[in-house]
Write an enzyme that holds these catalytic residues in place. Structure first.
Site, PDB file in Angstrom:
ATOM      1  N   PRO A 110      41.628  49.440  16.099  1.00  0.00           N
ATOM      2  CA  PRO A 110      42.072  50.268  17.231  1.00  0.00           C
ATOM      3  C   PRO A 110      41.988  49.466  18.535  1.00  0.00           C
ATOM      4  O   PRO A 110      41.048  48.703  18.742  1.00  0.00           O
ATOM      5  CB  PRO A 110      41.077  51.424  17.239  1.00  0.00           C
ATOM      6  CG  PRO A 110      40.389  51.403  15.923  1.00  0.00           C
ATOM      7  CD  PRO A 110      40.480  50.012  15.386  1.00  0.00           C
ATOM      8  N   GLY A 112      41.713  48.573  22.543  1.00  0.00           N
ATOM      9  CA  GLY A 112      41.150  48.976  23.841  1.00  0.00           C
ATOM     10  C   GLY A 112      39.960  49.913  23.798  1.00  0.00           C
ATOM     11  O   GLY A 112      39.731  50.652  24.742  1.00  0.00           O
ATOM     12  N   LEU A 115      36.283  47.216  20.344  1.00  0.00           N
ATOM     13  CA  LEU A 115      36.049  46.617  19.031  1.00  0.00           C
ATOM     14  C   LEU A 115      36.565  45.176  18.964  1.00  0.00           C
ATOM     15  O   LEU A 115      36.657  44.588  17.884  1.00  0.00           O
ATOM     16  CB  LEU A 115      36.677  47.473  17.922  1.00  0.00           C
ATOM     17  CG  LEU A 115      36.129  48.901  17.814  1.00  0.00           C
ATOM     18  CD1 LEU A 115      36.755  49.640  16.644  1.00  0.00           C
ATOM     19  CD2 LEU A 115      34.609  48.904  17.659  1.00  0.00           C
ATOM     20  N   SER A 117      39.586  43.817  19.740  1.00  0.00           N
ATOM     21  CA  SER A 117      40.924  43.539  19.189  1.00  0.00           C
ATOM     22  C   SER A 117      41.569  42.356  19.908  1.00  0.00           C
ATOM     23  O   SER A 117      42.250  41.531  19.287  1.00  0.00           O
ATOM     24  CB  SER A 117      41.817  44.771  19.281  1.00  0.00           C
ATOM     25  OG  SER A 117      41.982  45.140  20.624  1.00  0.00           O
ATOM     26  N   SER A 118      41.310  42.242  21.201  1.00  0.00           N
ATOM     27  CA  SER A 118      41.935  41.151  21.959  1.00  0.00           C
ATOM     28  C   SER A 118      41.375  39.798  21.502  1.00  0.00           C
ATOM     29  O   SER A 118      42.138  38.856  21.233  1.00  0.00           O
ATOM     30  CB  SER A 118      41.695  41.404  23.451  1.00  0.00           C
ATOM     31  OG  SER A 118      41.825  40.232  24.176  1.00  0.00           O
ATOM     32  N   ASP A 161      32.744  37.793  22.114  1.00  0.00           N
ATOM     33  CA  ASP A 161      33.654  38.388  21.122  1.00  0.00           C
ATOM     34  C   ASP A 161      34.349  37.310  20.285  1.00  0.00           C
ATOM     35  O   ASP A 161      34.498  37.441  19.072  1.00  0.00           O
ATOM     36  CB  ASP A 161      34.739  39.239  21.818  1.00  0.00           C
ATOM     37  CG  ASP A 161      34.189  40.546  22.380  1.00  0.00           C
ATOM     38  OD1 ASP A 161      32.960  40.673  22.484  1.00  0.00           O
ATOM     39  OD2 ASP A 161      35.000  41.419  22.727  1.00  0.00           O
TER      40      ASP A 161
HETATM   41  O1  PMV Z   1      36.177  44.178  25.699  1.00  0.00           O
HETATM   42  P1  PMV Z   1      35.050  44.812  24.997  1.00  0.00           P
HETATM   43  O2  PMV Z   1      34.980  46.259  25.193  1.00  0.00           O
HETATM   44  O3  PMV Z   1      35.003  44.384  23.568  1.00  0.00           O
HETATM   45  O4  PMV Z   1      33.660  44.329  25.678  1.00  0.00           O
HETATM   46  C1  PMV Z   1      33.340  43.030  25.967  1.00  0.00           C
HETATM   47  C2  PMV Z   1      31.876  42.912  26.252  1.00  0.00           C
HETATM   48  C3  PMV Z   1      31.467  42.692  27.710  1.00  0.00           C
HETATM   49  O5  PMV Z   1      30.092  42.276  27.659  1.00  0.00           O
HETATM   50  C4  PMV Z   1      31.566  43.961  28.516  1.00  0.00           C
HETATM   51  C5  PMV Z   1      32.294  41.614  28.390  1.00  0.00           C
HETATM   52  C6  PMV Z   1      32.064  40.202  27.874  1.00  0.00           C
HETATM   53  O6  PMV Z   1      32.864  39.335  28.228  1.00  0.00           O
HETATM   54  O7  PMV Z   1      31.086  39.942  27.135  1.00  0.00           O
END
Ligand code: PMV
Length: 329
Positions: A110, A112, A115, A117-118, A161
């Protein structure tokens, strides 16, 4: 090679989101929802890159950066830009600046809601496109280029991520030292993800936290210290299989996230539902402001119960397993 494929997993952040942007530690897990990318060379003279995603957006970019949406209208550019950034990170490194490329993305993640996805699509895109030109693609190189492409969209990304999506498993990540360690969980974690249905923009939430930090320097410093201590304790609790302690630390982490203003009343409602259904800990996961909640259950039977009760209350909810494969090429 004229065609190549790669896939990369989504993620949850168990501890330390937002503070990781300022050099603090975070604990993340790759999860069993993947994004797959097919890349092919159109021609070595063609001057364009075509990107399509199975969520119904297609667009073409010319090498001078001009964009033309072919499907999906005005939303196409915002969705496809990170992938274009991922592709052009690779092309100059392979001396193929003008090669025409077509990339198709299919996603089970899903969009935004926190999780990753980007990040997963950037990792898989960099790997697939790089494999068109190089036989043995190094994971470290893919990860660095994926972070660089994310940085074109979210300037302050911590890179967490992309690391977990590339290397998979359960990791302790520190953005200051750009270092991660694999965590060996003593017991498997029974995890449930539930979505508020509210999409967030990570960069807006990260900017909001920066404003909070600028206005409340001393408080922020103390919260960052607490978040870092929670991460350290969570690492030990995970390695020694102390589920109750992990849950307790998740709840403490959620209170800190509320204090920096990234929780949301719908997320809180889901957290309450998870707790009522027997969760031993629950918190938002990722940037917040809506997005998703992660809950820990005592067993697989308990996580199934939590997922079904949250679903019955009208929210998308599913159990997740940790993905130990990471990037697959
Ligand atoms: O984009 P998200 O919702 O997967 O969150 C990223 C995590 C943050 O700590 C908010 C930003 C980061 O760059 O680590």
């Amino acid at each position: 090679m004229n065609q190549a494929k790669a896939s990369a997993p989504a993620k949850v952040i168990l501890f330390g989101e937002h503070f990781v942007v300022y050099g603090g530690p975070a604990i993340l897990a790759a999860i069993n929802k993947r994004i797959s990318v097919d890349a092919r060379i159109l021609s070595h003279e063609e001057d364009r890159i075509i990107i399509s995603s199975d969520i119904g957006v297609v667009g073409e970019y010319w090498h001078n950066g001009d964009f033309n949406p072919l499907e999906g209208g005005s939303k196409a550019k915002a969705i496809l830009d990170p992938l274009y950034e991922a592709i052009i990170q690779v092309l100059p490194t392979r001396n193929k600046k003008k090669t025409g490329i077509e990339v198709s993305i299919s996603s089970r993640v899903p969009l935004g809601i926190g999780l990753g996805s980007s990040a997963a699509s950037c990792v898989a895109t960099v790997a697939a496109v790089n494999s068109l030109f190089q036989k043995n693609t190094s994971r470290h190189q893919v990860c660095e280029l994926a972070i660089e492409s994310e940085r074109q969209i979210h300037k302050r990304t911590s890179g967490a991520d992309c690391y977990v999506s590339t290397f998979g498993g359960l990791i302790h990540y520190c953005s200051k030292s750009k270092d991660f360690k694999n965590i060996k969980a003593n017991e498997s974690l029974s995890l449930v993800v539930a979505s508020t249905g509210i999409k967030h923009y990570t960069s807006d939430l990260v900017s909001g936290v920066r404003r909070f930090k600028d206005r409340n320097e001393t408080l922020f410093e103390s919260l960052a210290k607490q978040a870092s201590e929670i991460c350290l304790q969570a690492w030990t609790a995970i390695e020694s299989g102390k589920g109750d302690k992990i849950g307790e630390l998740m709840n403490e982490n959620q209170i800190i996230l509320q204090q920096i203003g990234v929780s949301h009343h719908k997320a809180q409602k889901i957290i309450d539902l998870c707790n009522k259904a027997g969760a031993i800990g629950a918190k938002i996961t990722g940037a917040g402001g809506g997005g998703a909640v992660i809950a820990l259950a005592a067993s697989k039977m308990e996580s199934a119960k939590i997922a079904s009760q949250v679903k019955a209350a009208g929210y998308q909810s599913f159990e997740v397993e940790i993905d130990y494969k990471g990037l697959c090429i």
